[in-house]
Design an enzyme around this catalytic site. Structure first.
Site, PDB file in Angstrom:
ATOM      1  N   GLY A  56      25.026  15.527 -13.178  1.00 40.62           N
ATOM      2  CA  GLY A  56      25.487  15.278 -14.537  1.00 40.62           C
ATOM      3  C   GLY A  56      24.304  15.309 -15.491  1.00 40.62           C
ATOM      4  O   GLY A  56      24.095  14.388 -16.277  1.00 40.62           O
ATOM      5  N   HIS A  57      23.526  16.370 -15.398  1.00 34.02           N
ATOM      6  CA  HIS A  57      22.390  16.535 -16.304  1.00 34.02           C
ATOM      7  C   HIS A  57      21.843  17.960 -16.185  1.00 34.02           C
ATOM      8  O   HIS A  57      22.264  18.726 -15.313  1.00 34.02           O
ATOM      9  CB  HIS A  57      21.273  15.522 -15.971  1.00 34.02           C
ATOM     10  CG  HIS A  57      20.755  15.616 -14.577  1.00 34.02           C
ATOM     11  ND1 HIS A  57      21.024  14.681 -13.609  1.00 34.02           N
ATOM     12  CD2 HIS A  57      19.994  16.549 -13.966  1.00 34.02           C
ATOM     13  CE1 HIS A  57      20.440  15.026 -12.480  1.00 34.02           C
ATOM     14  NE2 HIS A  57      19.815  16.162 -12.667  1.00 34.02           N
ATOM     15  N   ALA A  58      20.921  18.286 -17.101  1.00 36.92           N
ATOM     16  CA  ALA A  58      20.196  19.558 -17.032  1.00 36.92           C
ATOM     17  C   ALA A  58      18.708  19.244 -17.039  1.00 36.92           C
ATOM     18  O   ALA A  58      18.299  18.158 -17.462  1.00 36.92           O
ATOM     19  CB  ALA A  58      20.553  20.437 -18.220  1.00 36.92           C
ATOM     20  N   ARG A 103      24.270  20.589 -14.176  1.00 38.62           N
ATOM     21  CA  ARG A 103      24.761  20.574 -12.799  1.00 38.62           C
ATOM     22  C   ARG A 103      25.458  19.271 -12.458  1.00 38.62           C
ATOM     23  O   ARG A 103      25.036  18.179 -12.889  1.00 38.62           O
ATOM     24  CB  ARG A 103      23.651  20.867 -11.786  1.00 38.62           C
ATOM     25  CG  ARG A 103      22.775  19.714 -11.258  1.00 38.62           C
ATOM     26  CD  ARG A 103      21.759  19.209 -12.242  1.00 38.62           C
ATOM     27  NE  ARG A 103      21.088  20.257 -12.981  1.00 38.62           N
ATOM     28  CZ  ARG A 103      19.985  20.869 -12.556  1.00 38.62           C
ATOM     29  NH1 ARG A 103      19.428  20.489 -11.439  1.00 38.62           N
ATOM     30  NH2 ARG A 103      19.400  21.768 -13.320  1.00 38.62           N
TER      31      ARG A 103
END
Ligand code: TYD
Length: 147
Positions: A56-58, A103
Site C-alpha cells: 500500500g505504497h510506492a 504496490r
C-alpha cells in the site's frame, strides 16, 4: 532525490536459475546480474496470516524484486490509472517492481514467505504512503522526472 516514473510494462517477471538436486533445489541471485540493480537490502515477510495484505505504497527511487520464497500471494501494481496483478507462487522467479508504481501484496497463503531485494537501504522519505499524494505525483503535467 530524483523520482523517475515507471510504466506498468516496466514491471516484469524474471526467471531465476534452478539447480535441481535430489537433495533439494537451489536458486541464486546476484545483484546487477540477475536483477538490474545492486542489492543493498534484503527483507522478508513471514508469519503473515492467511488472506492478509501488505504494502500500500510506492517508492520514489527504490527498485525491488519480490519473490514468493514459500507459499503464494498476489502483487497488485498500479500506475494511477491502470493495474496489473502478478501471482507469485514459486521460489524460482520473482517480480521486478520499478520505481513509482503503487504496490499491494494481497491474498497471502498461510505460512508464506515474501522475500524482497531492494536497491537501497531503508529510507522512509522514499515512500509515498498516501494514495492521493501518489496519484497527484504521477498525474503532474510534467510527470516523468520529479526532482
Ligand atoms: P512497510 O514497508 O510499511 O511494510 P509493508 O509495506 O510490508 O506493509 O514497513 C513496516 C515497518 O517496518 C515500518 O515501520 C518500516 C519498517 N521497516 C524497516 O525498518 N526497514 C525496512 O527495510 C522495511 C522494509 C520496513
Amino acid at each position: 532525490m530524483t523520482t523517475t516514473l515507471s510504466r506498468l510494462d516496466d514491471a516484469r517477471i524474471i526467471d531465476l536459475n534452478r539447480i535441481p538436486s535430489p537433495r533439494g533445489n537451489l536458486t541464486f541471485i546476484e545483484g546487477s546480474v540477475h536483477v538490474p540493480f545492486p542489492i543493498e537490502r534484503v527483507y522478508y515477510l513471514y508469519d503473515v496470516p492467511g488472506g492478509e495484505s501488505r504494502g500500500g505504497h510506492a517508492h520514489k527511487s527504490i527498485q525491488q524484486f519480490i519473490i514468493a520464497a514459500s507459499g503464494s500471494f498476489d502483487v497488485v501494481l498500479r500506475d494511477g490509472q491502470y493495474s496489473r496483478t502478478f501471482s507469485l507462487n514459486r521460489s524460482y522467479y520473482g517480480l521486478l517492481v520499478p520505481t513509482m508504481l503503487w504496490r499491494e501484496l494481497v491474498d497471502f497463503s498461510s505460512g508464506s514467505v515474501c522475500l524482497v531485494l531492494a536497491s537501497a537501504h531503508y529510507d522512509e522519505s522514499d515512500y509515498i504512503r498516501d494514495w492521493r499524494e501518489y496519484v497527484a505525483a504521477v498525474s503532474a503535467p510534467s510527470a516523468g522526472t520529479i526532482a
